[in-house]
Design a protein around this motif. Structure first.
Motif, PDB file in Angstrom:
ATOM      1  N   GLU A 158       3.528   5.183  10.573  1.00  0.00           N
ATOM      2  CA  GLU A 158       2.783   5.051  11.826  1.00  0.00           C
ATOM      3  C   GLU A 158       1.389   5.668  11.702  1.00  0.00           C
ATOM      4  O   GLU A 158       0.423   5.162  12.263  1.00  0.00           O
ATOM      5  CB  GLU A 158       3.567   5.703  12.971  1.00  0.00           C
ATOM      6  CG  GLU A 158       4.737   4.858  13.450  1.00  0.00           C
ATOM      7  CD  GLU A 158       4.278   3.555  14.124  1.00  0.00           C
ATOM      8  OE1 GLU A 158       3.242   3.555  14.809  1.00  0.00           O
ATOM      9  OE2 GLU A 158       4.961   2.530  13.945  1.00  0.00           O
ATOM     10  N   ASP A 159       1.292   6.742  10.961  1.00  0.00           N
ATOM     11  CA  ASP A 159      -0.009   7.377  10.746  1.00  0.00           C
ATOM     12  C   ASP A 159      -0.989   6.383  10.131  1.00  0.00           C
ATOM     13  O   ASP A 159      -2.097   6.177  10.629  1.00  0.00           O
ATOM     14  CB  ASP A 159       0.186   8.609   9.856  1.00  0.00           C
ATOM     15  CG  ASP A 159      -1.072   9.475   9.780  1.00  0.00           C
ATOM     16  OD1 ASP A 159      -2.123   9.050  10.290  1.00  0.00           O
ATOM     17  OD2 ASP A 159      -0.986  10.579   9.210  1.00  0.00           O
ATOM     18  N   TRP A 160      -0.565   5.721   9.072  1.00  0.00           N
ATOM     19  CA  TRP A 160      -1.468   4.782   8.400  1.00  0.00           C
ATOM     20  C   TRP A 160      -1.766   3.573   9.272  1.00  0.00           C
ATOM     21  O   TRP A 160      -2.883   3.064   9.307  1.00  0.00           O
ATOM     22  CB  TRP A 160      -0.901   4.366   7.043  1.00  0.00           C
ATOM     23  CG  TRP A 160      -1.009   5.513   6.080  1.00  0.00           C
ATOM     24  CD1 TRP A 160      -0.026   6.388   5.734  1.00  0.00           C
ATOM     25  CD2 TRP A 160      -2.198   5.963   5.406  1.00  0.00           C
ATOM     26  NE1 TRP A 160      -0.514   7.338   4.881  1.00  0.00           N
ATOM     27  CE2 TRP A 160      -1.844   7.102   4.651  1.00  0.00           C
ATOM     28  CE3 TRP A 160      -3.524   5.504   5.365  1.00  0.00           C
ATOM     29  CZ2 TRP A 160      -2.763   7.800   3.870  1.00  0.00           C
ATOM     30  CZ3 TRP A 160      -4.437   6.197   4.578  1.00  0.00           C
ATOM     31  CH2 TRP A 160      -4.053   7.328   3.847  1.00  0.00           C
ATOM     32  N   GLN A 191      -1.688   3.438  12.578  1.00  0.00           N
ATOM     33  CA  GLN A 191      -2.459   3.767  13.777  1.00  0.00           C
ATOM     34  C   GLN A 191      -3.860   4.265  13.466  1.00  0.00           C
ATOM     35  O   GLN A 191      -4.789   4.028  14.226  1.00  0.00           O
ATOM     36  CB  GLN A 191      -1.741   4.844  14.598  1.00  0.00           C
ATOM     37  CG  GLN A 191      -0.444   4.389  15.238  1.00  0.00           C
ATOM     38  CD  GLN A 191       0.234   5.531  15.974  1.00  0.00           C
ATOM     39  OE1 GLN A 191      -0.420   6.415  16.507  1.00  0.00           O
ATOM     40  NE2 GLN A 191       1.553   5.514  15.991  1.00  0.00           N
ATOM     41  N   CYS A 192      -3.996   4.988  12.351  1.00  0.00           N
ATOM     42  CA  CYS A 192      -5.255   5.705  12.130  1.00  0.00           C
ATOM     43  C   CYS A 192      -6.132   5.104  11.031  1.00  0.00           C
ATOM     44  O   CYS A 192      -7.304   5.441  10.945  1.00  0.00           O
ATOM     45  CB  CYS A 192      -4.974   7.168  11.790  1.00  0.00           C
ATOM     46  SG  CYS A 192      -4.045   8.005  13.068  1.00  0.00           S
ATOM     47  N   GLU A 193      -5.578   4.245  10.171  1.00  0.00           N
ATOM     48  CA  GLU A 193      -6.395   3.731   9.078  1.00  0.00           C
ATOM     49  C   GLU A 193      -6.474   2.203   9.115  1.00  0.00           C
ATOM     50  O   GLU A 193      -7.544   1.635   9.032  1.00  0.00           O
ATOM     51  CB  GLU A 193      -5.817   4.204   7.735  1.00  0.00           C
ATOM     52  CG  GLU A 193      -6.703   3.896   6.536  1.00  0.00           C
ATOM     53  CD  GLU A 193      -7.948   4.770   6.448  1.00  0.00           C
ATOM     54  OE1 GLU A 193      -7.971   5.840   7.081  1.00  0.00           O
ATOM     55  OE2 GLU A 193      -8.925   4.364   5.768  1.00  0.00           O
ATOM     56  N   TRP A 235      -5.531   0.003  11.623  1.00  0.00           N
ATOM     57  CA  TRP A 235      -5.065  -0.349  12.963  1.00  0.00           C
ATOM     58  C   TRP A 235      -5.267  -1.820  13.303  1.00  0.00           C
ATOM     59  O   TRP A 235      -4.739  -2.305  14.281  1.00  0.00           O
ATOM     60  CB  TRP A 235      -5.679   0.574  14.017  1.00  0.00           C
ATOM     61  CG  TRP A 235      -7.180   0.506  14.147  1.00  0.00           C
ATOM     62  CD1 TRP A 235      -7.888  -0.461  14.785  1.00  0.00           C
ATOM     63  CD2 TRP A 235      -8.135   1.448  13.661  1.00  0.00           C
ATOM     64  NE1 TRP A 235      -9.226  -0.186  14.725  1.00  0.00           N
ATOM     65  CE2 TRP A 235      -9.416   0.976  14.035  1.00  0.00           C
ATOM     66  CE3 TRP A 235      -8.040   2.644  12.930  1.00  0.00           C
ATOM     67  CZ2 TRP A 235     -10.590   1.658  13.708  1.00  0.00           C
ATOM     68  CZ3 TRP A 235      -9.209   3.308  12.623  1.00  0.00           C
ATOM     69  CH2 TRP A 235     -10.464   2.818  12.994  1.00  0.00           C
ATOM     70  N   HIS A 257       8.846   7.503   8.619  1.00  0.00           N
ATOM     71  CA  HIS A 257       8.450   6.671   9.766  1.00  0.00           C
ATOM     72  C   HIS A 257       7.119   7.169  10.339  1.00  0.00           C
ATOM     73  O   HIS A 257       6.216   6.379  10.634  1.00  0.00           O
ATOM     74  CB  HIS A 257       9.552   6.696  10.840  1.00  0.00           C
ATOM     75  CG  HIS A 257       9.267   5.782  11.986  1.00  0.00           C
ATOM     76  ND1 HIS A 257       9.330   6.171  13.297  1.00  0.00           N
ATOM     77  CD2 HIS A 257       8.876   4.483  12.005  1.00  0.00           C
ATOM     78  CE1 HIS A 257       8.995   5.144  14.075  1.00  0.00           C
ATOM     79  NE2 HIS A 257       8.718   4.124  13.319  1.00  0.00           N
ATOM     80  N   ALA A 258       6.996   8.493  10.469  1.00  0.00           N
ATOM     81  CA  ALA A 258       5.741   9.067  10.969  1.00  0.00           C
ATOM     82  C   ALA A 258       4.587   8.755  10.016  1.00  0.00           C
ATOM     83  O   ALA A 258       3.463   8.475  10.443  1.00  0.00           O
ATOM     84  CB  ALA A 258       5.898  10.581  11.144  1.00  0.00           C
ATOM     85  N   LEU A 278      -1.195   3.976  -1.938  1.00  0.00           N
ATOM     86  CA  LEU A 278      -1.327   5.398  -1.600  1.00  0.00           C
ATOM     87  C   LEU A 278      -0.876   6.239  -2.786  1.00  0.00           C
ATOM     88  O   LEU A 278       0.239   6.086  -3.268  1.00  0.00           O
ATOM     89  CB  LEU A 278      -0.503   5.738  -0.349  1.00  0.00           C
ATOM     90  CG  LEU A 278      -0.924   5.016   0.934  1.00  0.00           C
ATOM     91  CD1 LEU A 278      -0.068   5.462   2.121  1.00  0.00           C
ATOM     92  CD2 LEU A 278      -2.396   5.235   1.229  1.00  0.00           C
ATOM     93  N   MET A 327       0.829  -1.211   0.000  1.00  0.00           N
ATOM     94  CA  MET A 327       0.000   0.000   0.000  1.00  0.00           C
ATOM     95  C   MET A 327       0.862   1.258   0.000  1.00  0.00           C
ATOM     96  O   MET A 327       0.496   2.282  -0.560  1.00  0.00           O
ATOM     97  CB  MET A 327      -0.913   0.027   1.243  1.00  0.00           C
ATOM     98  CG  MET A 327      -2.122  -0.863   1.161  1.00  0.00           C
ATOM     99  SD  MET A 327      -3.201  -0.481  -0.250  1.00  0.00           S
ATOM    100  CE  MET A 327      -3.815   1.145   0.220  1.00  0.00           C
ATOM    101  N   VAL A 343       1.351  -5.089  12.104  1.00  0.00           N
ATOM    102  CA  VAL A 343       2.623  -4.582  11.586  1.00  0.00           C
ATOM    103  C   VAL A 343       3.277  -3.733  12.668  1.00  0.00           C
ATOM    104  O   VAL A 343       2.605  -2.919  13.308  1.00  0.00           O
ATOM    105  CB  VAL A 343       2.408  -3.690  10.335  1.00  0.00           C
ATOM    106  CG1 VAL A 343       3.757  -3.218   9.784  1.00  0.00           C
ATOM    107  CG2 VAL A 343       1.616  -4.415   9.259  1.00  0.00           C
TER     108      VAL A 343
END
Lengths: 113, 183, 1003
Positions: C745-747, C749-751, C753, C741-742, C893, C688, C757
């Motif tokens: 983590e964004d994907w 944690q927020c999409e 979850w 890295h951020a 993406l 992705m 991974v």
């Protein structure tokens, strides 16, 4: 209102630290639905570009960058800076208790959608 | 093979508190959800401590385990103990979803020692030290970079990234200059 | 003349005499003096010149509201312009010079502006310097620049150090007068964590000067006892010399502590900027006296009445032998009484009110003082010093009744609460009719994060203008604040101050009320910026009805004192001119800081070596020792090249390229981002994230990948290695590691979850070295420890092992087109490994190379660079990278974004190579010109250069760039504009200039 120096204090719901804004990174509007391949131009536009930018109750994404590194969501008033609550990002919509609190504090509020 | 060298090779500075770079120190980042059954056993096997509570660090002699986030722990140990610790984690965790990775070389570690150690950190980090709880590991920033610290003995242990070791050392030494005590 | 009195002075220590200089003149003062007090004690009333008309200016006030008495303080590395003498503590050896005059304070040629002042009305600059246009740059601006500005900018590096610190408290009390101290006592007794800030070096504020009596004791004694009690409280911190500069969101307050201003060079930081987070803020900031507007109210010797009293009582300084008091309220009488009690003459009290009454008036009468009721000042006479006042009927137009000889005038126009901190974060004001002032509206406070009041005001700052009222108010406000913080105030009686019955004040904005225009044009509102009553009235006549517009048009309140004395008077004059009520006109916005904060304090520790973090690789020390010329890459410093003696940077780069292509080069590649991605869903996740497919990458292999943002634009690239079944290592660009890295983590944690991974940024765990060139393998074979042959370790494979005893991971990847190994070793071994490579490589012609040689070599190979070929508006397809984009994947993406019609269109600017016809190098940033012009008359463009270098390998200029439908136009000749004008012709070619078949890297 003068809010030239952005120095919000938001409590990270994961680690409980009351973090000042310099420990956080902003992630803008929360509860957006992702539209990928197969979506219409309108849907994609809404996902990518259309933002509410309200004067009043707003839901935002924040990352506790200098702390536990987790993304969380915050419900706050952009006009008065009142914070109604923060909550983990792994939800589709704001938790009921925060909705209740906002309704109590802002009776005219039309809901988060 | 050469001896491992810490970023500043043990730099020292004395002001109203003393600043010492220590290390190299063994460190492992362990990512795993707190409710995984094997996790406490893995931590025990790796560093001999219990599972730390939210924002806490458990120190046992020269080993420690700190809570970094809801699914991340920092294991601290002597530098040479890392391969065994990684093996112990791998064995204990088995097929459980986790990530354990050696980060010993990615970090620099400092000791800030003296009665007024907190005052040095209070110049760099937006942390309310009066509300810091015993055994609390605080992740925050030191001036412009990420840092984590906890109280240990007569002072604090501070961890930052290796590439900014010189910056953090200079910050600490500057903040500790004689005549700049806060209280 | 002004002089030191023989007795008294509660703040000075006559046993500690100090020497200082003013404009080179050696003068004497005492410890405890302010510079202003010491200057007055030496009869130095004239201290500066005004900004616009260069009129002589004297000391007006005794505190931070002072508009005139600004000086250059110190010299060299300690020179500070615009220092307020009224808050500058005297120290031995202090040097001050006056500012804003030439050639001298006494004889200033700029004063000519004064005589042409009727040609310099409000808005003069706006009206005058518009035409002719060309005059602005060559005539007006140079002349204005010459005469503008207050003080001298220091030229030397600041000799002092500054620092910042964080503090936290339940209640922040701003102001250490009796109200602040009482509020702190209430909160401290309740167990609250209290921080009390006082801008002065001493506690107690006005009360000890005003002779108040609290609980039967002189105010000074009560203050001492209160301070002692607070110092004994565990949870209370007192900090004097600390000015609260601003209130910000959620209880954040900046305060400037003048740690060592009064003891320069004693080793302490000069200032400390406190970053305070308070649960609640109580402002006990007192009030500031207003001047009165009468003709000649700016002549040196005209001072605020309470300040005159301060000088007499605090520092035993008499501003003059004969002082006329002019007032519209009873407080002015305190000054008359204090002067008389100090043995000085008060020829008259000119009271604008028809029938003054009250305790103080009665006392003045009892002392035999002459009271001129219903009178005003028609005019003050004098030049550099007051000589007399002409008095008139306040109700009239200024016909002179009497002229009274005097050398000082003490004026009192009433008091304005200091509402700055209340207002910074949105607190609103109401108009107080009784005291003719704005004060905080308790119904509309600034709000905190819980929606409750963030700030409460107490004492005079809240409109409680007398000692008894202030103490009661402070007690009540502090109790309420403590209760709001969830604590219980202890029952205790509020201290009682003896009430002094005062008669009502009368709002007087112009004296006399029917003054002629001639008088009004000599009535100063803003002393520093030379704004007069007539200027504000002119602004109103010219249509500037909004107070914010009038402020900017006239510059009222825009000087360094920010209108502390002038704003209310100016507003009142504007309201009268507009025939409106004052509250309707409203105030201008109060902005931080309350008084100026020096830039040194705002920078804090961030200067010199620690101005910003500088990221160093483990080999940084070697680079420094070996003469590397560094360039910043993000916060990293990377060697740009390693010039040898006598070499230019360009020559060094060419040598490094040629050597790497013909022998052996070493690059410190440690800055490359390295992120571990692991888990059962890691393959799916990377599919992705990247445009290509990573899930199918075999263990032990590497694959080049592209990442796009959701709009489809290229954001990062790098080589991904499959470590084991569940683990991938993703290389990012240098400087891109934290961002990517951020992003991951964004994907996660927020999409997604629920995907299993985990990621870890291990960038700094490894020192990474690119060993590049035809001799690369020979070097590694010499070190020994693992098989690095083509068969064991083919191109785009990786292996773990040891080399020369160093544990390492070796990647067969190439960014140069040469035979190349990128070798990662633990960072703690990085320096030693780098040195071992150099030692062993000597026989193979090893040389280090820097980022510029890397750039040249990758450009020769047509490899793109994020940030050069991309700028946030470029999609991979623009760069001919379609091969790295999966056609099969349903989603990744950026995929949807790239389907937008303007991105999918064939009309894009696309990547091609360029070779100039004359072999020259195309200038950086050059555009490719097209025919015609756009609607703004600018020439059309059809592309631009993105990378352009001299190729030492091909011995000519090469370039990559984006060209409209570029790949379809091979062989065309296009023209690039150049810096000097004109164009340079270049042929469109394949972007791969060197080793098109890729044979060299695959050996």
């Amino acid at each position: 209102m003068e809010t030239g120096c952005n120095m919000l204090l938001l409590e990270c719901p994961y680690c409980g630290v009351k973090a000042e804004e310099t420990e956080l990174s902003p992630g803008y509007e929360a509860h957006l639905k992702r539209f990928g391949p197969g979506s219409t131009d309108e849907e994609f536009e809404a996902y990518m570009f259309a933002r509410k930018n309200p004067k009043g109750v707003h839901f935002e994404r924040w990352r506790h960058t200098y702390g536990c590194g987790k993304w969380f969501l915050a419900a706050r008033c952009t006009a008065t800076l009142e914070v109604f609550g923060t909550y983990p990002a792994q939800v589709g919509e704001p938790p009921a208790d925060i909705i209740e609190k906002i309704k109590a504090r802002r009776p005219d509020w039309k809901g988060y959608k | 093979m050469s001896e491992p060298m810490s970023a500043l090779n043990g730099a020292v500075s004395d002001g109203f508190v003393s600043i010492r770079e220590i290390g190299p120190l063994g460190m492992v980042t362990l990512r795993c959800k707190a409710d995984v059954k094997a996790l406490p056993k893995a931590i025990k096997a790796a560093v001999g401590t219990g599972l730390p509570a939210l924002r806490r660090v458990v120190v046992e002699g020269d080993r420690a385990c700190g809570w970094m986030s809801p699914d991340e722990y920092l294991l601290v140990m002597p530098y040479k103990a890392v391969p065994d610790a990684l093996a112990a984690v791998a064995k204990t965790m088995g097929k459980e979803h986790h990530l354990a990775v050696d980060v010993s070389d990615a970090r620099a570690v400092f000791r800030i020692e003296g009665a007024k150690a907190e005052e040095v950190l209070a110049k760099l980090s937006p942390v309310d030290f009066a509300r810091l709880e015993p055994g609390e590991l605080r992740r925050t920033r030191a001036a412009q970079v990420a840092a984590a610290f906890w109280k240990e003995g007569e002072g604090y242990t501070l961890v930052c990234f290796r590439s900014v070791a010189r910056y953090v050392f200079d910050l600490l030494a500057t903040s500790a200059k004689l005549g700049s005590e806060l209280y | 003349m002004s002089t030191r009195l023989a007795k008294g002075g509660r703040l000075i220590d006559r046993a500690a005499a100090l020497e200082f200089s003013f404009n080179g003149k050696r003068l004497k003062g005492y410890r405890g003096d302010t510079l202003a007090a010491a200057l007055l004690a030496n009869d130095q009333m004239l201290v500066g010149r005004s900004f616009k008309y260069h009129r002589p200016r004297g000391i007006v006030a005794a505190g931070p509201e002072e508009p005139n008495a600004l000086v250059n303080l110190g010299s060299g590395g300690r020179l500070e312009p615009n220092q307020r003498t009224t808050v500058t503590e005297l120290f031995d050896g202090l040097e001050a010079t006056s500012q804003n005059h030439w050639p001298s304070l006494e004889y200033d040629v700029g004063v000519v502006n004064n005589y042409v002042s009727r040609f310099l009305p409000a808005g003069f600059y706006y009206k005058t310097f518009i035409h002719p246009r060309s005059f602005w740059k060559h005539v007006f601006e140079p002349v204005i620049r010459q005469s503008a500005g207050l003080g001298k900018a220091p030229k030397d590096r600041d000799a002092d150090r500054y620092e910042q610190a964080y503090a936290f408290c339940d209640l922040l009390v701003v102001g250490g007068g009796i109200a602040g101290l009482q509020a702190a006592l209430v909160a401290g007794r309740a167990g609250a964590r209290v921080l009390v800030l006082e801008q002065n070096a001493h506690w107690g504020g006005r009360a000890p000067v005003d002779g108040d009596v609290i609980d039967g004791k002189p105010a000074g004694q009560w203050v001492d006892e209160a301070v002692a009690a607070l110092e004994g409280m565990e949870t209370v911190t007192l900090r004097a010399r600390c000015m609260a500069a601003g209130v910000y969101d959620h209880g954040y307050v900046l305060a400037d502590e003048k740690v060592a201003d009064h003891a320069p060079g004693d080793g302490r930081p000069k200032h400390r900027l406190w970053r305070i987070r308070a649960g609640k803020i109580l402002t006990a900031t007192g009030a500031i006296e207003r001047p009165l507007s009468f003709a000649g109210n700016d002549i040196p010797g005209v001072m605020l009445a309470a300040s005159v009293r301060d000088y007499v009582v605090n520092w035993a300084v008499s501003p003059g032998d004969r002082t006329v008091v002019v007032t519209n309220n009873d407080d002015g009488y305190r000054t008359a009484i204090a002067l008389r009690e100090a043995g000085l003459a008060v020829p008259a009290i000119v009271d604008a009110r028809a029938s003054p009454a009250g305790d103080l008036v009665a006392r003045a009468r009892a002392l035999g003082l002459r009271i001129e009721a219903g009178r005003g000042i028609a005019k003050v006479k004098g030049g550099k010093r007051v000589t007399s006042v002409a008095i008139c009927l306040q109700a009239g137009e200024g016909a002179v009744i009497d002229e009274i000889a005097c050398d000082a005038v003490a004026m009192s126009g009433g008091w304005s609460p200091v509402v700055h901190l209340w207002s910074h974060c949105g607190g609103k004001l109401i108009w107080d009719m009784e005291h003719a002032c704005f004060r905080p509206d308790p119904a509309r406070p600034p709000l905190n994060h819980d929606g409750g009041a963030l700030v409460v005001a107490a004492g005079a700052a809240n409109g409680a203008m007398t000692a008894d009222a202030a103490l009661l108010d402070a007690t009540a406000q502090a109790e309420a604040a403590v209760a709001a913080l969830g604590m219980k105030p202890k029952k205790a009686k509020a201290p009682l101050a003896e009430a002094v019955v005062e008669g009502p004040m009368e709002a007087v904005w112009i004296m006399p009320q029917g003054a002629s225009i001639e008088l009004k044009s000599k009535m100063w509102l803003d002393y520093q910026n030379d704004v007069k009553v007539s200027d504000v009235q002119l602004a109103a006549r010219e249509g500037y009805e909004s107070v914010e517009h009038t402020k900017r048009y006239t510059t009222l309140g825009m000087a360094t004192d920010q209108g502390k004395l002038s704003n209310i008077n100016g507003l009142a004059v504007l309201a009268q001119a507009l025939n409106e009520d004052i509250p309707q006109v409203g105030t201008t916005t109060f902005r931080p800081p309350y008084t100026p904060v020096t830039l040194g304090a705002l920078a804090g520790e961030a200067r010199g070596e620690i101005f910003q973090p500088l990221r160093r690789t483990p080999m940084h020390g070697w680079h420094e020792k070996n003469g590397a010329y560094f360039e910043p890459v993000g916060l990293w410093r990377r060697p740009y090249c390693f010039p040898r003696a006598g070499e230019t940077h360009e020559q060094a780069v060419h040598r490094e390229v040629v050597n790497t292509r013909t022998a052996l080069g070493l690059l410190d590649a440690s800055t490359l981002g390295k992120i571990i991605v692991k888990g059962p869903d890691a393959g799916k996740f990377l599919d992705m994230l990247y445009t290509g497919v990573m899930s199918t990458l075999p263990v032990g292999k590497c694959r080049y990948g592209l990442m796009c943002n959701e709009q489809g634009f290229l954001s990062d690239d790098g080589v991904v290695a499959r470590i084991d079944e569940e683990t991938w290592l993703c290389h990012t660009t240098s400087g891109g590691a934290d961002r990517i890295h951020a992003w991951m983590e964004d994907w996660l944690q927020c999409e997604w979850w629920d995907w299993q991974v985990y990621t870890a940024n291990v960038t700094e765990q490894y020192a990474q070295v690119a060993v590049v060139g035809p001799n690369a393998r020979k070097l590694l074979e010499k070190l020994g420890g693992m098989d690095v042959s083509k068969e064991a370790l083919p191109f785009m494979a990786w292996a773990d092992g040891t080399l020369g005893g160093f544990p390492c991971r070796v990647y067969r990847i190439s960014f140069s087109g040469e035979l190349s190994y990128e070798i990662a070793v633990p960072a703690s071994h990085g320096a030693a490994f780098w040195e071992a490579l150099h030692a062993a490589g000597a026989e193979f012609g090893v040389m280090p190379y820097g980022t510029e040689a890397l750039h040249v070599m990758r450009a020769e190979k047509g490899f793109i660079m994020i940030g050069d070929e991309t700028d946030g508006t470029v999609i991979p397809q623009d760069l001919g990278l379609d091969w790295a984009i999966s056609k099969k994947k349903a989603d990744f993406l950026g995929k949807r974004g790239q389907q937008r019609n303007f991105l999918a269109s064939g009309e894009r600017w696309k990547l091609v190579g360029f070779e100039t016809l004359d072999g020259s190098v195309i200038p950086d940033g050059a555009y490719i010109v097209a025919s015609g012009a756009n609607a703004n008359g600018q020439g059309n463009t059809q592309g631009r250069v993105t990378s352009t270098y001299y190729s030492p390998t091909l011995k000519k200029g090469i370039a990559m760039g984006l060209l409209h439908r570029g790949p379809e136009r091979m062989g065309d000749v296009v023209e690039f504009n150049t810096v000097k004008g004109g164009t340079v012709k270049a042929r469109v070619v394949d972007p791969v200039f060197y080793d098109k078949e890729g044979e060299k890297q695959n050996v």
